[in-house]
Design a protein around this motif. Sequence first.
Motif, PDB file in Angstrom:
ATOM      1  N   ILE A  45       0.733  -1.024  -0.088  1.00 48.52           N
ATOM      2  CA  ILE A  45       0.100   0.240  -0.046  1.00 48.52           C
ATOM      3  C   ILE A  45       0.897   1.533  -0.100  1.00 48.52           C
ATOM      4  O   ILE A  45       1.708   1.481   0.570  1.00 48.52           O
ATOM      5  N   LEU A  46       0.562   2.207  -1.339  1.00 45.50           N
ATOM      6  CA  LEU A  46       1.487   2.993  -1.217  1.00 45.50           C
ATOM      7  C   LEU A  46       0.568   4.414  -0.850  1.00 45.50           C
ATOM      8  O   LEU A  46      -0.408   4.507  -1.390  1.00 45.50           O
ATOM      9  N   GLY A  47       0.934   5.649  -0.582  1.00 43.17           N
ATOM     10  CA  GLY A  47       0.303   6.961  -0.592  1.00 43.17           C
ATOM     11  C   GLY A  47       0.774   7.412   0.196  1.00 43.17           C
ATOM     12  O   GLY A  47       1.987   7.720   1.301  1.00 43.17           O
ATOM     13  N   VAL A  56       9.188  -6.628  -3.531  1.00 43.84           N
ATOM     14  CA  VAL A  56       8.309  -7.473  -3.654  1.00 43.84           C
ATOM     15  C   VAL A  56       6.677  -7.919  -3.430  1.00 43.84           C
ATOM     16  O   VAL A  56       6.224  -9.194  -3.284  1.00 43.84           O
ATOM     17  N   ALA A  57       6.271  -6.972  -4.220  1.00 40.27           N
ATOM     18  CA  ALA A  57       4.677  -7.293  -4.506  1.00 40.27           C
ATOM     19  C   ALA A  57       4.476  -7.338  -5.409  1.00 40.27           C
ATOM     20  O   ALA A  57       4.845  -7.678  -6.005  1.00 40.27           O
ATOM     21  N   ASP A  58       3.081  -8.520  -5.610  1.00 40.97           N
ATOM     22  CA  ASP A  58       2.312  -8.898  -6.543  1.00 40.97           C
ATOM     23  C   ASP A  58       1.366  -8.316  -6.743  1.00 40.97           C
ATOM     24  O   ASP A  58       1.226  -6.622  -8.389  1.00 40.97           O
ATOM     25  N   LEU A  59       0.890  -6.945  -6.219  1.00 37.50           N
ATOM     26  CA  LEU A  59       0.225  -5.506  -6.029  1.00 37.50           C
ATOM     27  C   LEU A  59       0.087  -4.659  -5.885  1.00 37.50           C
ATOM     28  O   LEU A  59       0.481  -4.824  -4.333  1.00 37.50           O
ATOM     29  N   SER A  75      -9.349   7.448   0.688  1.00 40.48           N
ATOM     30  CA  SER A  75      -9.362   6.579  -0.537  1.00 40.48           C
ATOM     31  C   SER A  75      -8.628   5.772  -1.551  1.00 40.48           C
ATOM     32  O   SER A  75      -7.785   5.975  -1.668  1.00 40.48           O
ATOM     33  N   VAL A  76      -9.000   4.592  -2.055  1.00 40.69           N
ATOM     34  CA  VAL A  76      -8.418   3.745  -2.859  1.00 40.69           C
ATOM     35  C   VAL A  76      -8.375   4.284  -4.216  1.00 40.69           C
ATOM     36  O   VAL A  76      -9.498   4.801  -4.750  1.00 40.69           O
ATOM     37  N   VAL A  77      -7.426   4.765  -4.869  1.00 45.85           N
ATOM     38  CA  VAL A  77      -7.134   5.741  -6.104  1.00 45.85           C
ATOM     39  C   VAL A  77      -6.419   4.725  -6.996  1.00 45.85           C
ATOM     40  O   VAL A  77      -7.707   4.116  -8.429  1.00 45.85           O
ATOM     41  N   ILE A  78      -6.105   3.742  -6.824  1.00 47.58           N
ATOM     42  CA  ILE A  78      -5.328   2.787  -8.582  1.00 47.58           C
ATOM     43  C   ILE A  78      -5.298   1.483  -7.865  1.00 47.58           C
ATOM     44  O   ILE A  78      -4.661   1.172  -6.097  1.00 47.58           O
ATOM     45  N   GLU A  79      -5.563   0.215  -7.918  1.00 48.36           N
ATOM     46  CA  GLU A  79      -4.352  -1.154  -7.660  1.00 48.36           C
ATOM     47  C   GLU A  79      -4.387  -1.884  -9.083  1.00 48.36           C
ATOM     48  O   GLU A  79      -4.710  -1.633 -10.555  1.00 48.36           O
ATOM     49  N   SER A  80      -2.942  -2.087  -8.672  1.00 45.46           N
ATOM     50  CA  SER A  80      -1.915  -2.522  -9.986  1.00 45.46           C
ATOM     51  C   SER A  80      -0.760  -2.966 -10.462  1.00 45.46           C
ATOM     52  O   SER A  80      -0.483  -3.455  -8.644  1.00 45.46           O
ATOM     53  N   PRO A 139       3.194  -3.886  -9.937  1.00 47.69           N
ATOM     54  CA  PRO A 139       4.234  -3.048  -9.829  1.00 47.69           C
ATOM     55  C   PRO A 139       4.703  -2.629 -10.666  1.00 47.69           C
ATOM     56  O   PRO A 139       5.562  -0.869 -10.748  1.00 47.69           O
ATOM     57  N   ASP A 140       4.866  -2.587 -11.589  1.00 45.82           N
ATOM     58  CA  ASP A 140       5.630  -2.880 -12.973  1.00 45.82           C
ATOM     59  C   ASP A 140       4.888  -1.348 -13.857  1.00 45.82           C
ATOM     60  O   ASP A 140       5.495  -0.587 -14.289  1.00 45.82           O
ATOM     61  N   LYS A 141       3.353  -1.960 -13.894  1.00 47.80           N
ATOM     62  CA  LYS A 141       3.286  -0.725 -14.208  1.00 47.80           C
ATOM     63  C   LYS A 141       2.503   0.233 -13.563  1.00 47.80           C
ATOM     64  O   LYS A 141       3.017   1.845 -13.944  1.00 47.80           O
ATOM     65  N   VAL A 142       2.545   0.765 -11.926  1.00 51.54           N
ATOM     66  CA  VAL A 142       2.892   1.324 -11.222  1.00 51.54           C
ATOM     67  C   VAL A 142       4.100   2.466 -11.478  1.00 51.54           C
ATOM     68  O   VAL A 142       3.734   3.469 -11.700  1.00 51.54           O
ATOM     69  N   GLU A 143       5.038   1.867 -11.278  1.00 49.72           N
ATOM     70  CA  GLU A 143       6.345   2.153 -11.854  1.00 49.72           C
ATOM     71  C   GLU A 143       6.414   3.263 -12.770  1.00 49.72           C
ATOM     72  O   GLU A 143       7.546   4.325 -12.938  1.00 49.72           O
ATOM     73  N   HIS A 144       5.998   3.038 -14.056  1.00 49.46           N
ATOM     74  CA  HIS A 144       5.534   3.331 -15.559  1.00 49.46           C
ATOM     75  C   HIS A 144       4.231   4.165 -15.582  1.00 49.46           C
ATOM     76  O   HIS A 144       4.287   4.791 -16.813  1.00 49.46           O
TER      77      HIS A 144
END
Lengths: 423, 297, 349, 234, 250
Positions: E38-40, E214-217, E225-230, E232-237
Amino acid sequence: MTIKPNRRQVLQGAAAVAGTAVFAPAIHANPAPIKLGTLASLEGPLAINGQDAYRVVELLLEEANYTAGGRKIEWIRESSNAKPDVALARTRKLVEQDGSDIVLGPLSGAEGIAVRDYSRTVPTKTFINGSSASQDNTLRNSSENYFRFSTDGTQWTAGLGEYAKNTLKIDEVTVVASDYAFPYSQVFGFSLEYTRAGGKLNYLWTPFGTSDYTSLIAQIPKSSGALYVVYGGSDGLAFLTQYAQAGGSLPLLGGTLLADQTLFAARGPHRKVLEGTVSAGPIGDYYENDVWKDFLARYTKRWSKDIGQQTPGTLAFAYSVNLQATLLALKAVDGDLSNDQAAFREALKKLEFKNYIDAHVKLDHNRQAISDNFLNKVEVRDGRLQTVVFKKIPSVNQTLGFPEDKYIALGAPSRNNPGNVQI
Amino acid sequence: MTLEMFATVALNGLTVAALYFIVAIGFSLIFGLMRTVNMAHGTLFLVGAYAGVAVFYPLYDQGFSYAWIVALAAGIAGAAVFGVLLQVTLLGWMQGQELRQTLVTIGISIIAADQLLAIFGGNSQQFFPPDALFGSVSVPLVQTGHYSTFRLFQIAVAAAVGVGLWLILHKTKLGIIVRAGVDDRAMLSACGVNVALVSVLVFAIGAALAGLAGVVGGTAQPFGQEKDVQFLLTSLVVVIVGGMGSLPGTALGALLVGMAEQFGQSLFPTYSVMFTLLLMVIVLAIRPQGLLGKRLT
Amino acid sequence: MSTGNALRSSSALVTVSVLAVLVALPFVLTEFWTTNILVRAMVYGIVALSLTFLAYYGGLLSLAQMVVAGVAGYTIAVSVPGAIPENSLQIPYSLAIPLAVVLATVSGLLIGAIAVRTREIYLLMITLAIAVSFYFFVQANVEYLNGYEGIRNVLGPDIFGVPLRTPYVFYFVALATSFALYALVLYVSGSQFGLVLQGIRDNPRRLSALGYNVAHHRIAAFGVAGFIAGIGGVLITIYNIGISPGTVSTHSTISILIMSVIGGLGHPIGAFIGAVIFTIIDTFAADLYDRDRFNTLIGVVFLAIVVASPDGVTGLAKRAGDLLRGLRLIAPGAVAADPTLQANVPSKD
Amino acid sequence: MLSVRDLRVSFGHAEILQGVSLDVGDEPFAVAGRNGMGKTTLCYAIMGMVPVQSGGVVFDGASIEGKSPTRVSRSGIAIVPQGRRVFPSLTVDEHLRLVSRGKNAAWSIERVYDTFPRLAERKGNGGSQLSGGEQQMLAISRALLLNPKLIIMDEPSEGLAPVLVDHLIEVLKKLANEKIGLLLVEQNLRVATSVASNVAIMLSGRIAATVPASQLSADEALQRRYLGVSTGSH
Amino acid sequence: MTSRLPAIELSKVSRRFGALKAVDDVTLSVAEGERRVILGPNGAGKTTLFNVVCGDYAPTSGRIAFFGQDITALPPYARARRGIGRTYQNSLLFNGLDVLENLYLAVRGVKPRRFSFLRPSRDDPHVKAARDIADRMRLSHKLHVTVDDLSHGQRRQLEVGMALASDPKLLMLDEPAAGLSPGDRPELLRLLRELPRSLTLILIEHDMDIALPVADLVTLMKDGSVVIESTPDKVEHDPAVQAIYLGEAV
């Protein structure tokens, strides 16, 4: 703190002295002072009485030049807080650590019984009551080496019940009293007499230490012709003030500690309702008697610059009687405390004397005083409130003249046994 | 219980509650800002009462008719000075160490009680109110048809104290500062407010209220030995029931305790103290923070 | 496992030697010192021990321990033969004492249940209120507890035919009991329960997250403390040959606190050290200082300890011995309670 | 104006600040960094709200390290703390009266209400009844009314809606024009780079780099490396 | 990832503090064995979310299910016994106890008969388990050192060790790298990677070198609130993710 020789060594020493005494009867040669331990409450709710008691003790010891029967007296003062545990601890210290030969005290009822119980465990010492006024110090389970030359709380009521019924013609009295032993003993004595005279009684009890009496005052039956108020110290002050504030106007009969100098010394609206109160007790402030006037003059001379009070209170007076007896008996035996104080105790038992209010004092078989009691009325004399003696009830014994077996059969006074019975 | 009796006891409860409120509100105020549990609060009550007595009798004996008013002022001032000294010399520098502060105030109360005994003696003392407040006034419904004037006056004093404090807390800058301090002392300090000084001031006010209670209470009832413990207990129970640091909570707590005590006394005289305890236990079980207190976290 | 901060192996030798000295003492001291200083210190020290146990291992500073002792004391006083006023139970000491201890434990649990949701100063206030109310209660109860006068002549049982009250017998019984309870506290501190208790003291939130019911353990701690204080109460009552409201007054409650604090809340032995110091001052203050002012003296000593060395005499000794721990009052909670420090810990979410 | 030299702060065994040095002049200065890098502790340390282990803080030529927050505040530094720390029991108006320096000061209550009309609308509401954005405005106003020479702002954009963030940027720029110094601690790079001329990047209790704002906003790799969702910062 | 019941499932969970919505209508599902990061930014509500899941705060509204069972109303200790373990941002340890005692308590808390007045014996299996955890956390040489005397890094290790000691089904780590020196971080990463795959892991972490590998998702939160769930690869880019994380408008 020095570690003193233990009791066994002291006793061995005493035995040795007693042994040599056979060959050298001049016991005066022994320069060791008599150790007089005293116990009174200088803390807690009764501190004022304890201070007063020590004033009297100091006065009398000074007058005796700290000697009795040719021996010096070493005075060891201790203080308790009117609680039996503490009284017991202090008494033990007086006896076991300080090596007191005689213990004078304590001040309050429950303490007295604790000390009486302890006295049985030290039969070689002598215990003389201070002002503890519970009946049971001497009436039930008395102890061979515990003496009381002052009268008890029940004896202090002698004469009041009959006076209220027969002279004041009051047919119904409501008793307002604290819920503990000392008031029980006073209420018991009053009730016995008043009931015998044909009066009707109601009882309102409050826990010890109550300070708000308004709800109690509201409960006083309208049929009452008078109140018998048995509170001491600040409880009495609180009750009377609030009774005055509430506009109360019934005649008051006072318990012994209500019409007492310690309460007169406090100023306030309660004084107005106190005036005219009739009470009974072992002393009265104003009494046309030379012995008493002389004693008061000595007391005043010694202490009045320190305190406003000009008469000792009832409890302090009790200390004076007991100390007077102690000194008289020591004189009678020439200060001889040998042989586990046997001679001294015999002398105490045989003692008959006039105390400082000129009342006659002697002991009964329980080593309890039989003495005079006084009826008083609170009046303004010399610009201040005083109890004025108007009647003396002679030779009051511990059972108020009732047969002892019947009296004891009534059981100990309590809120459930307040004495409104016919014997 | 007759209606008359009920009315009388209820009025007694109310007047006693008024006194309890005056006693406890200072305790509650000090706790509210500083989290200091002042176990010497009963001592402050006695200090105020004795300071009052010290000036009262000399003036009264000279027939000075405002002696009681002067005593009131002296009581308030005496307790306030004592409170300030306590805060400045001992409590201030251990701010935040709540238990240690509590123990210190216990120590102070032991010493002070003994010294007061040494100075003023063990005799119970009492003020008598000015003539206007002495005696009783006619009150319908109560048992005897009239009721002690001074006890009714107690209600007025309590109301004045309550309203006055509310105004100070809500309408003055000092009040804003105090309430902010209750919320967040560090942030208040970062706003340039000298919080230590405010603490001393609040302690002075809390102690002054104890002093006021000392003289008022010392007029309604005699005071002396052991009254410090009794009024400390009262303060504790009132704020535990009503809620620590809350003005309306203290008022509510005082009312409940006063009523419980008076009705207890008239219904079951020997167990009246148990009513108060029971009240406290019930409140603790339902709301540990007190009826109007903030949640403990 | 180690036993927390309690008995380390190196101190076993110290314990044995101290015990040896204590066994020898009555043969050296006067009887007064044996019974009126040491026995008194031990019987009250046991109640102080229960307070120290709660405070040090549980972070719970309770002023109701004298109440619990009082429950035990009154239980034997109203049930044994010989007591005055006479009671209708008349059960022998062999039954009355266990009954007293059980009731004390139960009342400890009850107090724990009342106070379980509060901590630190709140707990202190509530337990003080309980203590004062109990005092007023026993004073007001005339039917069973004989009100202000209390109950007298509770002489205690015979031990192998010798009355317990015989000075030496009482001394060794008190010593054995004190030592057993002290050892019990040390043992419990290293037990599963004791570790959980210390966990509650240090961090109740974490303990809860580890699967422990914090409330139950807290209440149980009050039960254990009640058991200890109950035994103390039995001995106190026999020592005083009876019990009265004075035994459980505010004065006594505060005295127990003073003993614990003077001795130091940082180690169970502090309770006894404090009790000895307190008893000596209490007994001899009249000789040391103005006769009537020993409350001032004891107050000043107490205040000085709180101001100078919050962890008492044992704390002073500990600090002199090693500087491992910094200033610690009662439990680490004191620092966590500092509002300025709380504000400092950056809260990031 | 403000000079911080080798500042160290520890909590127990955790060394939160491991020797931070920075200088804030007349131009707004920003500190950026991910969570947990010690930014908030830095703010509190300057303000005197946490004990400083070593190092120096000089403000306007006077040393202020180790001084109480009251003294630091009175020397002319105000703080808008992280999480706003408004007083829950005070109304908006009371907050402002608490710190107001009177009508004639540069920032007065009237001016605050002009600048943040929303606050004027919520005048009588208690601090705990405000939304996050309103609390933030209140916290900034509280600092402004002290009329400080320097304001330390710790994440003022936290929890603000995008519209409000724009408004915030406007306000901060205005302050710069009024010669009020600004030490801005931000995770929000857009705020940091729009307002400040230089941005220091904090990493594990140290300043890892100080770069001009323009350079930072242009260099995406730099952003991601220190601040964004990206691996490979060490 | 399995298709069975999710390990933890939050439905419309909110938590308010006064007017502040710390967690706002969060719906989230983590599968058994999944690693979720969980990031934020600050104030996004991440830690509050943890507190709501482990029971420190009751949610103002919404429902929480653990392997299909509703745990919304359970107290923290009951959730721990069902298999939720967690760490805290600021180490919450038992400062007066030593390392072994801390770990022992953690092992013992979820086991039956946790209420005992006896001391653990030398060969107590729970003590052994605690020692094993200490081994895994590289703390064997500090067994009898009290927490007060540990370094910050060692405390963080112990923090994680205690969460692992209860052998949880769901492990929630709140910024395990906070305050760790750069040298300690690879060690933490190694530890996280070594966790058994059966264990479900939720991780709040700002050190991307630890979080992303480490992350799967990845779940990105902002303002409760939850904004995005994705992934790590996609998140990073994903520029949108960077924008949110760096504070750009969405």
